[in-house]
Design a protein around this motif. Structure first.
Motif, mmCIF file in Angstrom:
data_model
loop_
_atom_site.group_PDB
_atom_site.id
_atom_site.type_symbol
_atom_site.label_atom_id
_atom_site.label_comp_id
_atom_site.label_asym_id
_atom_site.label_seq_id
_atom_site.Cartn_x
_atom_site.Cartn_y
_atom_site.Cartn_z
ATOM 1 N N THR A 143 0.800 -1.221 0.000
ATOM 2 C CA THR A 143 0.000 0.000 0.000
ATOM 3 C C THR A 143 0.837 1.277 0.000
ATOM 4 O OG1 THR A 143 -0.127 -0.090 2.404
ATOM 5 C CG2 THR A 143 -1.940 -1.104 1.163
ATOM 6 N N GLY A 144 2.110 1.187 0.163
ATOM 7 C CA GLY A 144 2.950 2.378 0.184
ATOM 8 C C GLY A 144 3.139 2.960 -1.205
ATOM 9 N N THR A 145 3.878 4.047 -1.262
ATOM 10 C CA THR A 145 4.210 4.655 -2.543
ATOM 11 C C THR A 145 5.704 4.501 -2.798
ATOM 12 O OG1 THR A 145 4.556 6.813 -1.515
ATOM 13 C CG2 THR A 145 2.356 6.382 -2.389
ATOM 14 N N ILE A 146 6.084 4.570 -4.053
ATOM 15 C CA ILE A 146 7.500 4.495 -4.429
ATOM 16 C C ILE A 146 8.123 5.863 -4.198
ATOM 17 C CG2 ILE A 146 9.131 4.135 -6.309
ATOM 18 C CD1 ILE A 146 6.981 2.377 -7.659
ATOM 19 N N GLU A 147 9.168 5.920 -3.389
ATOM 20 C CA GLU A 147 9.912 7.173 -3.224
ATOM 21 C C GLU A 147 10.850 7.356 -4.398
ATOM 22 O OE1 GLU A 147 11.864 7.763 0.493
ATOM 23 O OE2 GLU A 147 10.039 7.390 1.631
ATOM 24 N N ASP A 148 11.642 6.314 -4.672
ATOM 25 C CA ASP A 148 12.469 6.344 -5.863
ATOM 26 C C ASP A 148 12.898 4.936 -6.232
ATOM 27 O OD1 ASP A 148 15.069 8.046 -4.011
ATOM 28 O OD2 ASP A 148 14.735 5.906 -4.114
ATOM 29 N N ILE A 149 13.312 4.810 -7.471
ATOM 30 C CA ILE A 149 13.856 3.558 -7.987
ATOM 31 C C ILE A 149 15.273 3.893 -8.434
ATOM 32 C CG2 ILE A 149 13.681 1.789 -9.778
ATOM 33 C CD1 ILE A 149 10.650 2.472 -9.921
ATOM 34 N N LEU A 150 16.228 3.109 -7.986
ATOM 35 C CA LEU A 150 17.631 3.394 -8.261
ATOM 36 C C LEU A 150 18.258 2.257 -9.051
ATOM 37 C CD1 LEU A 150 20.273 5.006 -7.758
ATOM 38 C CD2 LEU A 150 20.493 3.711 -5.629
ATOM 39 N N THR A 151 18.943 2.612 -10.125
ATOM 40 C CA THR A 151 19.747 1.660 -10.881
ATOM 41 C C THR A 151 21.186 2.138 -10.802
ATOM 42 O OG1 THR A 151 17.923 1.269 -12.414
ATOM 43 C CG2 THR A 151 20.102 0.574 -13.130
ATOM 44 N N THR A 152 22.068 1.272 -10.338
ATOM 45 C CA THR A 152 23.480 1.636 -10.261
ATOM 46 C C THR A 152 24.223 0.926 -11.385
ATOM 47 O OG1 THR A 152 23.913 -0.132 -8.667
ATOM 48 C CG2 THR A 152 23.462 2.041 -7.781
ATOM 49 N N LEU A 153 24.904 1.708 -12.189
ATOM 50 C CA LEU A 153 25.766 1.183 -13.241
ATOM 51 C C LEU A 153 27.214 1.415 -12.823
ATOM 52 C CD1 LEU A 153 23.866 2.663 -16.335
ATOM 53 C CD2 LEU A 153 23.545 0.445 -15.245
ATOM 54 N N SER A 154 28.139 0.861 -13.542
ATOM 55 C CA SER A 154 29.539 1.022 -13.148
ATOM 56 C C SER A 154 29.993 2.476 -13.203
ATOM 57 C CB SER A 154 30.445 0.149 -14.016
ATOM 58 O OG SER A 154 30.289 0.488 -15.383
ATOM 59 N N THR A 155 29.360 3.299 -14.058
ATOM 60 C CA THR A 155 29.784 4.698 -14.173
ATOM 61 C C THR A 155 28.676 5.702 -13.884
ATOM 62 O OG1 THR A 155 29.285 4.732 -16.539
ATOM 63 C CG2 THR A 155 31.545 4.143 -15.908
ATOM 64 N N GLN A 156 27.454 5.234 -13.669
ATOM 65 C CA GLN A 156 26.325 6.151 -13.499
ATOM 66 C C GLN A 156 25.342 5.644 -12.447
ATOM 67 O OE1 GLN A 156 24.561 6.191 -17.394
ATOM 68 N NE2 GLN A 156 26.017 7.676 -18.207
ATOM 69 N N TYR A 157 24.583 6.600 -11.910
ATOM 70 C CA TYR A 157 23.391 6.300 -11.122
ATOM 71 C C TYR A 157 22.197 6.799 -11.932
ATOM 72 C CZ TYR A 157 26.426 6.012 -6.946
ATOM 73 O OH TYR A 157 27.395 5.686 -6.033
ATOM 74 N N HIS A 158 21.133 6.008 -11.970
ATOM 75 C CA HIS A 158 19.881 6.420 -12.605
ATOM 76 C C HIS A 158 18.814 6.420 -11.516
ATOM 77 C CE1 HIS A 158 21.014 5.716 -17.002
ATOM 78 N NE2 HIS A 158 22.114 5.551 -16.288
ATOM 79 N N VAL A 159 18.230 7.588 -11.254
ATOM 80 C CA VAL A 159 17.246 7.745 -10.180
ATOM 81 C C VAL A 159 15.902 8.104 -10.805
ATOM 82 C CG1 VAL A 159 16.658 8.969 -8.054
ATOM 83 C CG2 VAL A 159 19.072 8.599 -8.652
ATOM 84 N N ILE A 160 14.895 7.323 -10.474
ATOM 85 C CA ILE A 160 13.525 7.569 -10.922
ATOM 86 C C ILE A 160 12.721 7.948 -9.694
ATOM 87 C CG2 ILE A 160 11.450 6.512 -11.876
ATOM 88 C CD1 ILE A 160 13.369 4.603 -13.422
ATOM 89 N N ARG A 161 12.052 9.099 -9.753
ATOM 90 C CA ARG A 161 11.256 9.578 -8.620
ATOM 91 C C ARG A 161 9.836 9.878 -9.081
ATOM 92 N NH1 ARG A 161 11.992 10.854 -3.590
ATOM 93 N NH2 ARG A 161 10.428 12.118 -2.598
ATOM 94 N N PRO A 162 8.890 8.944 -8.826
ATOM 95 C CA PRO A 162 7.490 9.219 -9.159
ATOM 96 C C PRO A 162 6.982 10.415 -8.352
ATOM 97 C CG PRO A 162 7.822 6.879 -8.770
ATOM 98 C CD PRO A 162 9.073 7.588 -8.323
#
Length: 123
Positions: free
Chosen positions: A66-85
């Motif tokens: 029932t909670g909400t997504i604060e963020d989704i994080l993908t870590t790559l060797s050279t980058q961070y990808h942050v998704i924030r609904p």
């Protein structure tokens, strides 16, 4: 309250920011983007990450979470990808997508700053 262009500019000021987009989760279309480049097509990345957000929402529904997504994080060797609904009612169905240079970014600080960008958005 900031409009989309101002919010995207604020997100690009986050240390290590390589690109940012405001994305419609239903269509996969970017409502605005900044940064990126030949090795980082923000329109393609926004559309592709829409599938990730949809999948996570489906899994949460299947599990009865029932909670909400604060963020989704993908870590790559050279980058961070942050998704924030976006959590505000006016931003329902949208998410901020931020790409960071892993060597220059402070992930905890970047997440906090992206939260502040979201809070200031006026949609």
């Amino acid at each position: 309250m900031a409009n989309t262009e101002i919010a995207l500019k604020e997100a690009m000021m986050i240390e290590g920011a390589l690109g940012v987009a405001l994305v419609d989760v239903n269509s996969g279309m970017s409502l605005g983007a900044m940064g990126g480049g030949k090795d980082l097509d923000m329109a393609v990345a926004a559309a592709g990450n829409t599938d990730l957000v949809r999948a996570k929402l489906r899994v949460m529904e299947m599990l009865g979470l029932t909670g909400t997504i604060e963020d989704i994080l993908t870590t790559l060797s050279t980058q961070y990808h942050v998704i924030r609904p976006l959590t505000a009612h006016s931003g329902a169905g949208l998410f901020l997508y931020l790409v960071l240079d892993r060597k220059r970014a402070n992930l905890a600080l970047a997440r906090r700053q992206l939260q502040l960008v979201e809070a200031g958005l006026d949609l």
